[in-house]
Design an enzyme around this catalytic site. Structure first.
Site, PDB file in Angstrom:
ATOM      1  N   TYR A 190       0.850  -1.191   0.000  1.00  0.00           N
ATOM      2  CA  TYR A 190       0.000   0.000   0.000  1.00  0.00           C
ATOM      3  C   TYR A 190       0.883   1.236   0.000  1.00  0.00           C
ATOM      4  CZ  TYR A 190      -3.538   3.359   1.664  1.00  0.00           C
ATOM      5  OH  TYR A 190      -4.394   4.437   1.797  1.00  0.00           O
ATOM      6  N   ASP A 285       9.255   2.695   0.065  1.00  0.00           N
ATOM      7  CA  ASP A 285       8.201   3.365   0.824  1.00  0.00           C
ATOM      8  C   ASP A 285       8.398   2.976   2.287  1.00  0.00           C
ATOM      9  OD1 ASP A 285       5.983   4.254   2.110  1.00  0.00           O
ATOM     10  OD2 ASP A 285       4.525   3.421   0.694  1.00  0.00           O
ATOM     11  N   LYS A 313       4.268   8.873   9.372  1.00  0.00           N
ATOM     12  CA  LYS A 313       4.036   8.295  10.697  1.00  0.00           C
ATOM     13  C   LYS A 313       5.021   8.795  11.773  1.00  0.00           C
ATOM     14  CE  LYS A 313       1.798   4.259   8.590  1.00  0.00           C
ATOM     15  NZ  LYS A 313       0.392   4.283   8.863  1.00  0.00           N
TER      16      LYS A 313
HETATM   17  C1  LIG Z   1       3.715   1.898   3.518  1.00  0.00           C
HETATM   18  C2  LIG Z   1       2.689   2.982   3.522  1.00  0.00           C
HETATM   19  N1  LIG Z   1       2.717   3.934   2.578  1.00  0.00           N
HETATM   20  C3  LIG Z   1       1.836   4.935   2.539  1.00  0.00           C
HETATM   21  C4  LIG Z   1       0.834   5.023   3.480  1.00  0.00           C
HETATM   22  C5  LIG Z   1      -0.150   6.144   3.433  1.00  0.00           C
HETATM   23  O1  LIG Z   1       0.072   7.004   4.523  1.00  0.00           O
HETATM   24  P1  LIG Z   1      -1.122   7.945   5.059  1.00  0.00           P
HETATM   25  O2  LIG Z   1      -2.137   7.063   5.667  1.00  0.00           O
HETATM   26  O3  LIG Z   1      -0.417   8.842   6.053  1.00  0.00           O
HETATM   27  O4  LIG Z   1      -1.622   8.709   3.887  1.00  0.00           O
HETATM   28  C6  LIG Z   1       0.749   4.056   4.474  1.00  0.00           C
HETATM   29  C7  LIG Z   1      -0.325   4.094   5.480  1.00  0.00           C
HETATM   30  O5  LIG Z   1      -0.502   3.247   6.302  1.00  0.00           O
HETATM   31  C8  LIG Z   1       1.707   3.012   4.502  1.00  0.00           C
HETATM   32  O6  LIG Z   1       1.664   2.046   5.421  1.00  0.00           O
END
Ligand SMILES: Cc1ncc(COP(=O)(O)O)c(C=O)c1O
Length: 473
Positions: A190, A285, A313
């Site tokens: 994700y 990511d 985060k």
């Molecule tokens: C690996 C990863 N990338 C991107 C995101 C998206 O972040 P946000 O929820 O702050 O938009 C998340 C969210 O959990 C994530 O786990």
């Protein structure tokens, strides 16, 4: 898979351990858990979610599905979501007065424990000067320096307001820099909810049974190629059939959004090599893994340096934040230094910067990652042991303060393997654990998180609860 990560070298585990520092921080963070005098059995007898149910029924009339983010809705574990009132240390308390040991940690940010006193005090000081300038502030330099010196791939950084924004920005940048359109992402990973990434996007989407989302134009995803995680042959084939067209490969270096899945030892180095050979960019990511697997993230932990990295985060310490960064020659394409446009009204705002700075400062203390490793090891091995003793097919693993388990024998190398987990059993387990005062993520396909505030007592209580619940399943 338990403890699979231990075979990887980590720079941080080579640091001297000062157990006293860990204990000091854990004691301070856990002030609320020390005050708990009600026994678990007594708590269970009084367990009710009446106030949560009423509040959720009202919320459903006000907000789609009653929530502001789908995975909070408990769809895959049944029942209604719990409405919370407060957090402190390793604990979270709902509006019915139930207290839980928390392994969600606000989905990752709460690595030093919730509502840390030092972070709250620093926020109060910053707030006296205002909440947002819409103009540069000194705190941005401080956090940028901290991020750049910690994360091996990052020579320059751009702060944004969420992980989604960070991934949107980094994708545009990769396409601008390479002058190519296609990207490769992995099934079950994700990268936020921007259109090009909503293809085989893991937890939230999978939990709701939506393979893709209506409203995403075909054109937005035609250049998104996908591969199973840990599948070297598919990647080779994709590079062969799309020669000179692939801008970047993006991945979670340890997957947290399809449950907890680690890369096979050769997988990340293979991706590093094939992207280099094809003049494509490698993007980690690290919204979830950044500052969690090690202070320098998964790239420090595994010793593989990507070209670009996204963060979120933890670097916002519980306030809205995201960031992308990488090699200076690539980052200098970002406006206003270069032509790739990306902007944000609240980006780099003083509150998020403050919470991030003070969270990272605490993580720099000695023994922090050793503490995360120790408690998470105890937790996951404890759960696997009691699960197996109770006769369940169960597998799982952890690295530092990130863990997961599946109700299948495993091994789990990709999302297809993860989907073999008995999700009905997970749902029953989940509800049982709630009644025992333990709050896991309400989906089989989400990683769990520990923090500096989790004590040995929290862990033992969780394992005891798991034993009781698993015996009854
Ligand atoms: C690996 C990863 N990338 C991107 C995101 C998206 O972040 P946000 O929820 O702050 O938009 C998340 C969210 O959990 C994530 O786990």
């Amino acid at each position: 898979m338990a403890g699979i990560g231990l075979s990887w070298p980590s720079k941080l585990t080579e640091r001297p351990t000062h157990a006293s520092a860990v204990c000091r921080s854990a004691t301070r963070c856990c002030a609320s858990s020390v005050k708990m005098t009600v026994s678990v059995d007594e708590k269970k007898k009084n367990f009710t979610l009446k106030n949560s149910e009423d509040a959720f029924n009202a919320a459903k009339e006000l907000m789609p599905g009653g929530v502001n983010s789908p995975v909070r809705a408990f769809k895959s574990v049944g029942g209604q979501p719990i409405i919370f009132d407060s957090v402190k240390g390793s604990h979270i308390r709902d509006i019915d007065g139930n207290d839980y040991i928390d392994y969600v940690g606000s989905w990752g940010p709460a690595i030093i424990g919730h509502a840390d006193d030092e972070v709250l005090a620093a926020l109060a000081e910053t707030m006296k000067k205002g909440t947002s300038f819409g103009a540069p502030c000194l705190l941005e330099n401080t956090l940028a320096e901290m991020v750049i010196s910690a994360v091996p791939s990052i020579e320059m950084v751009r702060f944004v307001n969420s992980g989604t924004e960070a991934c949107m920005g980094v994708l545009r940048l990769a396409r601008a820099y390479t002058n190519r359109q296609k990207i490769i992402k992995f099934e079950g990973c994700y990268h936020g909810h921007a259109d090009p990434f909503l293809v085989k996007a893991g937890s939230g989407v999978a939990t709701l049974g939506l393979p893709d989302s209506p409203g995403v134009p075909k054109a937005a995803t035609t250049d998104t190629l996908t591969s199973p995680y840990n599948d070297i042959e598919t990647i080779k084939e994709l590079f062969n059939t799309n020669k000179g067209e692939i801008a970047a490969v993006i991945l979670e270096p340890v997957v947290g959004n399809a449950g907890f899945i680690t890369p096979k030892p050769e997988f990340l180095s293979f991706l590093r090599e094939i992207t280099k050979e094809n003049d494509s960019l490698l993007i980690f990511d690290e919204v979830m893994t950044g500052f969690r697997l090690a202070y320098g993230g998964a790239q420090e932990y595994f010793g593989i340096t990507p070209d670009l990295t996204t963060l979120g985060k933890i670097i916002g310490g519980g306030l809205p934040v995201g960031a992308y960064g990488g090699r200076r020659d690539i980052m200098e394409m970002v406006a206003p230094a270069g032509p790739m446009y990306q902007a944000g009204t609240l980006s780099g705002n003083p509150l998020a910067m403050t919470a991030g700075i003070h969270t990272l400062k605490r993580l720099q203390g000695s023994g922090t990652y050793e503490h995360l490793d120790r408690v998470t090891n105890q937790l996951i091995n404890g759960i696997l042991n009691v699960g197996k003793k109770a006769g369940h097919a169960i597998s799982g693993g952890y690295i530092s303060g990130m863990f997961g388990f599946f109700f299948t024998d495993g091994p789990v190398y990709n999302f297809e393997d993860a989907k073999k987990s008995d999700t009905a059993k997970f749902a029953k387990f989940y509800r049982g654990m709630l009644e025992e005062g333990v709050y896991f993520a309400p989906s089989q396909f989400e990683a769990g998180f520990t923090s500096l505030a989790h004590t040995d007592q929290d862990i033992q209580q969780t394992i005891d609860a798991a034993e009781k619940v698993l015996r009854q399943l």
